[in-house]
Write an enzyme that holds these catalytic residues in place. Structure first.
Site, PDB file in Angstrom:
ATOM      1  N   GLU A  92      45.417  35.059  38.628  1.00  0.00           N
ATOM      2  CA  GLU A  92      44.644  36.286  38.490  1.00  0.00           C
ATOM      3  C   GLU A  92      44.802  36.865  37.089  1.00  0.00           C
ATOM      4  OE1 GLU A  92      44.541  38.230  42.988  1.00  0.00           O
ATOM      5  OE2 GLU A  92      45.846  39.116  41.464  1.00  0.00           O
ATOM      6  N   CYS A  93      43.707  37.160  36.428  1.00  0.00           N
ATOM      7  CA  CYS A  93      43.653  37.833  35.134  1.00  0.00           C
ATOM      8  C   CYS A  93      44.538  37.108  34.112  1.00  0.00           C
ATOM      9  CB  CYS A  93      44.033  39.304  35.286  1.00  0.00           C
ATOM     10  SG  CYS A  93      43.391  40.339  33.954  1.00  0.00           S
ATOM     11  N   GLY A  94      45.752  37.582  33.859  1.00  0.00           N
ATOM     12  CA  GLY A  94      46.638  36.859  32.969  1.00  0.00           C
ATOM     13  C   GLY A  94      46.856  35.440  33.441  1.00  0.00           C
ATOM     14  N   THR A 136      40.703  33.759  38.451  1.00  0.00           N
ATOM     15  CA  THR A 136      39.768  34.878  38.516  1.00  0.00           C
ATOM     16  C   THR A 136      40.296  36.048  37.699  1.00  0.00           C
ATOM     17  OG1 THR A 136      38.682  36.469  39.994  1.00  0.00           O
ATOM     18  CG2 THR A 136      40.857  35.696  40.646  1.00  0.00           C
TER      19      THR A 136
END
Length: 295
Positions: A165-167, A269
């Protein structure tokens, strides 16, 4: 008559401040946060707040669950725990604790590791999760840990479920360009994306959507909820259409985007998902990890 919550005290303004950066404050992981800041916070809270009463109120609270939904009902009977490696260090530490709890209810044994400092995944790992964080800040250290990098790539090529997720998405990508210097940092290269870190906010807000294909997180049509808070974005995307797994609607309800970038059993994501209303997502991920473990 209306019952007002009790006032338990107040905290005076601190003189020792936490330094800030993109995405907010410097985290407690970083040495840039002086010990004096923590000492002053402890002192002011202990002096200004009735901690004994606060604990008493907290201990009297009823247990909380989302509509009574749990992941334990999805757990196969008489199954031993399946080990899932969770990245947790300076570079990756943004997690919803409730999501981790749901994974455990579904039969996961969570084993925390550092992509910066550990040279091997935990023994017996059957799945990996990379949460949000600051991989761009620790890029050189992450790149230098090539023994672990190659092990993760081998696991991905072998079909191990991996979620970021993200990072975590950034770490799974080809790499990230820093707008301030133009420098490009290479990462795992599992997803055919290139990321660029901007100086301005790129996305902020709650987002809902659904899975558009069966994947390690669930069946097609399963609803997803979460938020985005980021300064980076995808600038090059060679993903085939069928390798998108999400359809997301922004909080205005005006724009739909394809997301959930995937490769084999790897999904990344920008969405920080909360599984409170969909514990089956946790159960599905654990189930895929168990299938991988069982061959």
């Amino acid at each position: 008559s209306q019952v007002l919550p009790p006032i338990l005290g107040g905290v005076e303004k601190c003189t020792n401040k936490f330094p800030s950066r993109h995405l907010g404050l410097i985290s407690a992981f970083d040495s840039a946060v002086a010990d004096a800041a923590f000492a002053e916070i402890r002192q002011r809270v202990s002096q200004g707040v009735d901690l004994q009463r606060l604990r008493s109120i907290a201990n009297s609270a009823l247990s909380f669950s989302y509509s009574g939904k749990t992941a334990s009902s999805c757990k196969p009977a008489s199954c031993h725990p399946v080990k899932i490696a969770v990245a947790y260090d300076e570079a990756f530490h943004f997690y919803y604790r409730y999501n981790l709890q749901l994974l455990e209810e579904a039969g996961a044994e969570l084993s925390y590791f550092s992509p910066i400092n550990d040279h091997h995944l935990p023994i017996g790992t059957s799945g990996i999760i990379f949460g949000g964080g600051y991989p761009e800040i620790y890029a050189q250290k992450l790149q230098a840990n090539q023994v672990l990098v190659q092990q993760i790539i081998t696991c991905a090529e072998g079909g191990m479920p991996i979620y970021g997720e993200c990072g975590g998405l950034i770490y799974l990508s080809q790499g990230i360009e820093l707008s301030s210097s133009g420098q490009f940092h290479h990462f795992l290269g599992l997803l055919p994306l290139k990321i660029k870190l901007e100086e301005k906010l790129r996305a902020l807000g709650h987002i809902e959507g659904e899975l558009t294909a069966d994947c390690i997180l669930g069946k097609k049509g399963v609803p997803i909820k979460g938020h985005q808070f980021r300064y980076s974005g995808v600038v090059a995307d060679d993903t085939d259409h069928e390798n998108y797994k999400f359809r997301l609607i922004d909080h205005h309800g005006s724009r739909a985007t394809e997301e959930g970038f995937s490769y084999k059993n790897v999904i990344g994501t920008y969405l920080h998902m909360h599984w409170g209303d969909t514990p089956q997502i946790a159960a599905c991920f654990v189930d895929h990890c168990r299938r991988k473990e069982n061959g």
